[in-house]
Motif scaffolding. Sequence first.
Motif, PDB file in Angstrom:
ATOM      1  N   ARG A  42      -1.433   3.592   0.756  1.00 13.29           N
ATOM      2  CA  ARG A  42      -1.710   2.731  -0.391  1.00 13.29           C
ATOM      3  C   ARG A  42      -0.563   2.768  -1.395  1.00 13.29           C
ATOM      4  NH1 ARG A  42      -3.570   2.703  -5.455  1.00 13.29           N
ATOM      5  NH2 ARG A  42      -3.560   4.988  -5.585  1.00 13.29           N
ATOM      6  N   ILE A  43      -0.035   3.958  -1.656  1.00 10.29           N
ATOM      7  CA  ILE A  43       1.075   4.099  -2.603  1.00 10.29           C
ATOM      8  C   ILE A  43       2.294   3.321  -2.118  1.00 10.29           C
ATOM      9  CG2 ILE A  43       2.716   5.736  -3.619  1.00 10.29           C
ATOM     10  CD1 ILE A  43      -0.064   5.897  -4.833  1.00 10.29           C
ATOM     11  N   LEU A  44       2.612   3.430  -0.836  1.00 13.54           N
ATOM     12  CA  LEU A  44       3.793   2.755  -0.309  1.00 13.54           C
ATOM     13  C   LEU A  44       3.602   1.241  -0.240  1.00 13.54           C
ATOM     14  CD1 LEU A  44       4.889   5.174   2.570  1.00 13.54           C
ATOM     15  CD2 LEU A  44       5.833   4.979   0.269  1.00 13.54           C
ATOM     16  N   GLU A  45       2.408   0.804   0.118  1.00 13.92           N
ATOM     17  CA  GLU A  45       2.181  -0.636   0.282  1.00 13.92           C
ATOM     18  C   GLU A  45       2.183  -1.395  -1.043  1.00 13.92           C
ATOM     19  OE1 GLU A  45       2.194  -2.399   2.931  1.00 13.92           O
ATOM     20  OE2 GLU A  45       2.276  -0.720   4.360  1.00 13.92           O
ATOM     21  N   ARG A  46       1.912  -0.699  -2.147  1.00 14.38           N
ATOM     22  CA  ARG A  46       1.868  -1.416  -3.418  1.00 14.38           C
ATOM     23  C   ARG A  46       3.250  -1.562  -4.059  1.00 14.38           C
ATOM     24  NH1 ARG A  46      -1.110   3.017  -7.390  1.00 14.38           N
ATOM     25  NH2 ARG A  46       0.735   4.305  -7.857  1.00 14.38           N
ATOM     26  N   VAL A  47       4.273  -0.976  -3.440  1.00 12.32           N
ATOM     27  CA  VAL A  47       5.631  -1.103  -3.981  1.00 12.32           C
ATOM     28  C   VAL A  47       6.145  -2.517  -3.767  1.00 12.32           C
ATOM     29  CG1 VAL A  47       8.032  -0.343  -3.742  1.00 12.32           C
ATOM     30  CG2 VAL A  47       6.165   1.330  -3.625  1.00 12.32           C
ATOM     31  N   GLU A  48       6.696  -3.108  -4.812  1.00 13.03           N
ATOM     32  CA  GLU A  48       7.294  -4.437  -4.705  1.00 13.03           C
ATOM     33  C   GLU A  48       8.723  -4.293  -4.200  1.00 13.03           C
ATOM     34  OE1 GLU A  48       8.611  -8.249  -7.507  1.00 13.03           O
ATOM     35  OE2 GLU A  48       7.477  -6.572  -8.359  1.00 13.03           O
ATOM     36  N   ILE A  49       8.993  -4.896  -3.067  1.00 13.25           N
ATOM     37  CA  ILE A  49      10.332  -4.834  -2.483  1.00 13.25           C
ATOM     38  C   ILE A  49      11.179  -5.946  -3.090  1.00 13.25           C
ATOM     39  CG2 ILE A  49      11.697  -4.926  -0.375  1.00 13.25           C
ATOM     40  CD1 ILE A  49       9.901  -2.454  -0.669  1.00 13.25           C
ATOM     41  N   ARG A  50      12.279  -5.569  -3.712  1.00 13.78           N
ATOM     42  CA  ARG A  50      13.101  -6.535  -4.457  1.00 13.78           C
ATOM     43  C   ARG A  50      14.331  -6.999  -3.687  1.00 13.78           C
ATOM     44  NH1 ARG A  50      11.484  -2.474  -7.756  1.00 13.78           N
ATOM     45  NH2 ARG A  50      13.448  -1.333  -7.480  1.00 13.78           N
TER      46      ARG A  50
END
Length: 375
Positions: A42-50
């Motif tokens: 969950r922590i990794l999936e919520r990161v916005e990849i820029r």
Amino acid sequence: MAVETGFIALDTLNGSLPDGPKATSSMAFRGAPLVHPEEQHRILERVEIRSGPFGTGQFDQDLEVSGWPVLQPDRLEIVQINLGKLCNMTCRHCHVDAGPDRTEENMDRATVDLCLELIDRTDVRVVDLTGGAPELNQNFEYIVDECVQRGIRVMDRCNLTILLTRRYGHLPEWFAERGVEVVCSLPHYRELGTDAQRGKGTYVKSLEALRKLNRAGYGLGDRRRVLTLVANPVGAFLSGQQGSLEREWKTALSTNHGVCFDRLLTLNNMPISRYLEWLMETGQVDSYLNRLVTAFNPATIVGLMCRNTLSISWDGYLYDCDFNQQLDMVMDLPGRRAHVRDFDLQAWARHVIRTRRHCYGCTAGSGSSCGGAIA
């Protein structure tokens, strides 16, 4: 058994530690939220990849854009067996969340024998023993001897400090007699970097253990007594170039400490478990994952360890790699939870390898695997 907790008394070090992850206690011992794999996802999936070469931010999509619509095994060459989570150290970067308190998760003799039966049914020539500290498993010497008798090359993932305890002090010579490759963790060739990540005093003990291995014939160019060091960054950045770092490390350790080794493997820190916890505490989850995605290198895909390695957990379940094992991503075989007793080589060859965002750690820059850089 001598136990090193891995705690650091920060107030006694005058703020001299580098800006990197510090030794800790296990998440299981503390009941930390990240002990649950779904929370890590969950922590990794919520990161916005820029950024990133393809801009998808999803590993399976970047694979497809790179010409790999399905990631499947190539040829089974290595069986990596995690003998358990018991360890005499609690390093902050540990993706296994190993420690002295992990006394229950250890492979029993029956499961060890199932692993040996699997090896007998395949053409595997390398067995990679890991943990925790694999030497702490009561069946460790048994499985080493059984593999050696079969003509299998054995690799032991050693934390070095275990070799200084009374019960395991004989192992350097014991390894040498059997031609075991000793693969040792050493975050940095300088004291501050190693002690920061693994606990105060670890560096001095590691050097003492390396000297014991040198006296047993390791690190001197003997192909039967290979001494490998494994380094991972002390901080939130990628590993440097493996070849140049190996030359630097050999010069530094030989000149300053009279220690020799054969090869250096460089690994990126995987954004899971205790390292992910440190990234969260320091507010670096977004920046580190974006760094991994930006450095995605399609040239690493062909050499990913999940394509030639079978990972077996302490309780006998099968995984595509040791990282997936710690995230409870059991190998995707139809109709059952894959276990060593049911291993089918043809089914393994056909199955689709499971991936999530943490896999960017293996494809960033020169790549990262249990065998070091890939590209």
